[in-house]
Design a protein around this motif. Structure first.
Motif, PDB file in Angstrom:
ATOM      1  N   THR A  41      15.317  -4.497  61.377  1.00 30.57           N
ATOM      2  CA  THR A  41      14.608  -4.044  60.182  1.00 30.57           C
ATOM      3  C   THR A  41      15.634  -3.692  59.115  1.00 30.57           C
ATOM      4  OG1 THR A  41      14.624  -1.760  60.963  1.00 30.57           O
ATOM      5  CG2 THR A  41      12.681  -3.082  61.498  1.00 30.57           C
ATOM      6  N   GLY A  42      15.149  -3.516  57.919  1.00 30.63           N
ATOM      7  CA  GLY A  42      16.039  -3.088  56.851  1.00 30.63           C
ATOM      8  C   GLY A  42      16.774  -4.200  56.125  1.00 30.63           C
ATOM      9  N   TRP A  43      16.402  -5.452  56.351  1.00 27.49           N
ATOM     10  CA  TRP A  43      17.101  -6.531  55.664  1.00 27.49           C
ATOM     11  C   TRP A  43      16.779  -6.557  54.180  1.00 27.49           C
ATOM     12  CZ3 TRP A  43      16.073 -11.219  59.406  1.00 27.49           C
ATOM     13  CH2 TRP A  43      16.802 -11.035  60.586  1.00 27.49           C
ATOM     14  N   GLY A  44      15.539  -6.336  53.830  1.00 24.64           N
ATOM     15  CA  GLY A  44      15.124  -6.366  52.435  1.00 24.64           C
ATOM     16  C   GLY A  44      14.847  -7.770  51.930  1.00 24.64           C
ATOM     17  N   SER A  45      14.268  -7.838  50.729  1.00 31.87           N
ATOM     18  CA  SER A  45      13.913  -9.140  50.166  1.00 31.87           C
ATOM     19  C   SER A  45      14.490  -9.343  48.768  1.00 31.87           C
ATOM     20  CB  SER A  45      12.387  -9.305  50.139  1.00 31.87           C
ATOM     21  OG  SER A  45      11.812  -8.326  49.292  1.00 31.87           O
ATOM     22  N   LEU A  46      15.440  -8.502  48.377  1.00 28.64           N
ATOM     23  CA  LEU A  46      16.063  -8.655  47.065  1.00 28.64           C
ATOM     24  C   LEU A  46      17.181  -9.697  47.120  1.00 28.64           C
ATOM     25  CD1 LEU A  46      16.245  -4.922  45.965  1.00 28.64           C
ATOM     26  CD2 LEU A  46      14.520  -6.634  45.380  1.00 28.64           C
ATOM     27  N   THR A  47      17.573 -10.190  45.955  1.00 27.32           N
ATOM     28  CA  THR A  47      18.613 -11.202  45.831  1.00 27.32           C
ATOM     29  C   THR A  47      19.905 -10.762  46.522  1.00 27.32           C
ATOM     30  OG1 THR A  47      17.685 -11.934  43.737  1.00 27.32           O
ATOM     31  CG2 THR A  47      19.991 -12.499  44.158  1.00 27.32           C
ATOM     32  N   LYS A  48      20.510 -11.708  47.231  1.00 30.35           N
ATOM     33  CA  LYS A  48      21.806 -11.482  47.880  1.00 30.35           C
ATOM     34  C   LYS A  48      22.773 -12.548  47.347  1.00 30.35           C
ATOM     35  CE  LYS A  48      19.589  -9.554  51.998  1.00 30.35           C
ATOM     36  NZ  LYS A  48      18.345  -9.244  51.354  1.00 30.35           N
ATOM     37  N   THR A  49      23.980 -12.115  46.933  1.00 31.51           N
ATOM     38  CA  THR A  49      24.927 -13.026  46.283  1.00 31.51           C
ATOM     39  C   THR A  49      26.356 -12.729  46.719  1.00 31.51           C
ATOM     40  OG1 THR A  49      23.532 -13.199  44.319  1.00 31.51           O
ATOM     41  CG2 THR A  49      25.829 -13.771  44.036  1.00 31.51           C
ATOM     42  N   ASP A  50      27.146 -13.794  46.845  1.00 32.44           N
ATOM     43  CA  ASP A  50      28.597 -13.715  47.004  1.00 32.44           C
ATOM     44  C   ASP A  50      29.154 -14.816  46.117  1.00 32.44           C
ATOM     45  OD1 ASP A  50      31.279 -14.353  47.842  1.00 32.44           O
ATOM     46  OD2 ASP A  50      30.922 -13.220  49.673  1.00 32.44           O
ATOM     47  N   TRP A  51      30.041 -14.467  45.192  1.00 27.67           N
ATOM     48  CA  TRP A  51      30.522 -15.428  44.201  1.00 27.67           C
ATOM     49  C   TRP A  51      31.711 -16.259  44.671  1.00 27.67           C
ATOM     50  CZ3 TRP A  51      27.354 -16.733  40.585  1.00 27.67           C
ATOM     51  CH2 TRP A  51      26.364 -15.838  40.198  1.00 27.67           C
ATOM     52  N   SER A  52      32.085 -16.157  45.936  1.00 28.05           N
ATOM     53  CA  SER A  52      33.188 -16.978  46.458  1.00 28.05           C
ATOM     54  C   SER A  52      32.856 -18.456  46.305  1.00 28.05           C
ATOM     55  CB  SER A  52      33.415 -16.671  47.939  1.00 28.05           C
ATOM     56  OG  SER A  52      33.705 -15.307  48.127  1.00 28.05           O
TER      57      SER A  52
END
Length: 189
Positions: A41-52
């Motif tokens: 639980t706790g993953w969430g549904s908001l945007t996830k980003t890594d600019w590599s």
């Protein structure tokens, strides 16, 4: 006297042994059934980003898998280290193909856009067989609890786009592994 004492001791031992043998055995209580593994639980549904960004590494495959608690989407980028695999994963209202601006239809209750900062081509030659706007080659989503559709959005200027149709806007996580970008979408909140 010694003989009568020996007889008494022997009689006592025999009686004790017979008494133990006559006691009915009781089965040990059955072990409680193992509880099913709790889903994360706790993953969430908001945007996830890594600019590599990868340098000289290319997407060669995209695949899916079913697990007890989530459905998994994996993009293979052989040779890329985990810290090179840049991405943006987010829920969108429509999958808009970059750079044309055309809408790619994706079925499901929600659309999860996955952009990997690695090309699906090398010097103009494709390294991944996907066709823009079409289902992902080799992916069959029959029996999946969360995934409903998987489309190739295309590859442009060093990044590649995918669209996942999911049952609803559910929590997800992104894992960067050597050679693989992994997106897990939970079956429930």
């Amino acid at each position: 006297m010694t003989r009568s004492r020996a007889v008494c001791v022997t009689a006592a031992l025999v009686t004790a042994a017979l008494g133990v043998a006559a006691v009915p055995s009781v089965a040990a209580p059955a072990a409680a059934p193992r509880a099913a593994a709790a889903c994360p639980t706790g993953w969430g549904s908001l945007t996830k980003t890594d600019w590599s960004s990868t340098a000289g590494e290319y997407i060669t495959n995209a695949r899916t898998g079913r697990h007890d608690c989530y459905d998994r989407f994996v993009v293979d980028v052989p040779g890329a280290s985990a810290d090179q695999l840049g991405y943006t994963v987010q829920y969108v209202d429509r999958l808009i193909q970059d750079p044309t601006g055309e809408t790619i239809p994706v079925t499901g209750g929600a659309i999860l856009e996955v952009v990997v900062r690695a090309p699906a081509y090398d010097s103009g030659a494709p390294t991944y067989p996907g066709k823009v706007g079409k289902p992902l080659p080799g992916v069959n989503l029959t029996g999946y609890r969360t995934f409903r559709d998987a489309k190739f959005g295309g590859s442009f200027e060093g990044q590649t786009q995918f669209g996942l149709g999911v049952r609803a806007r559910l929590p997800f996580r992104v894992l960067q592994l050597d050679g693989h970008l992994v997106v897990d979408v939970a079956h429930t909140w």
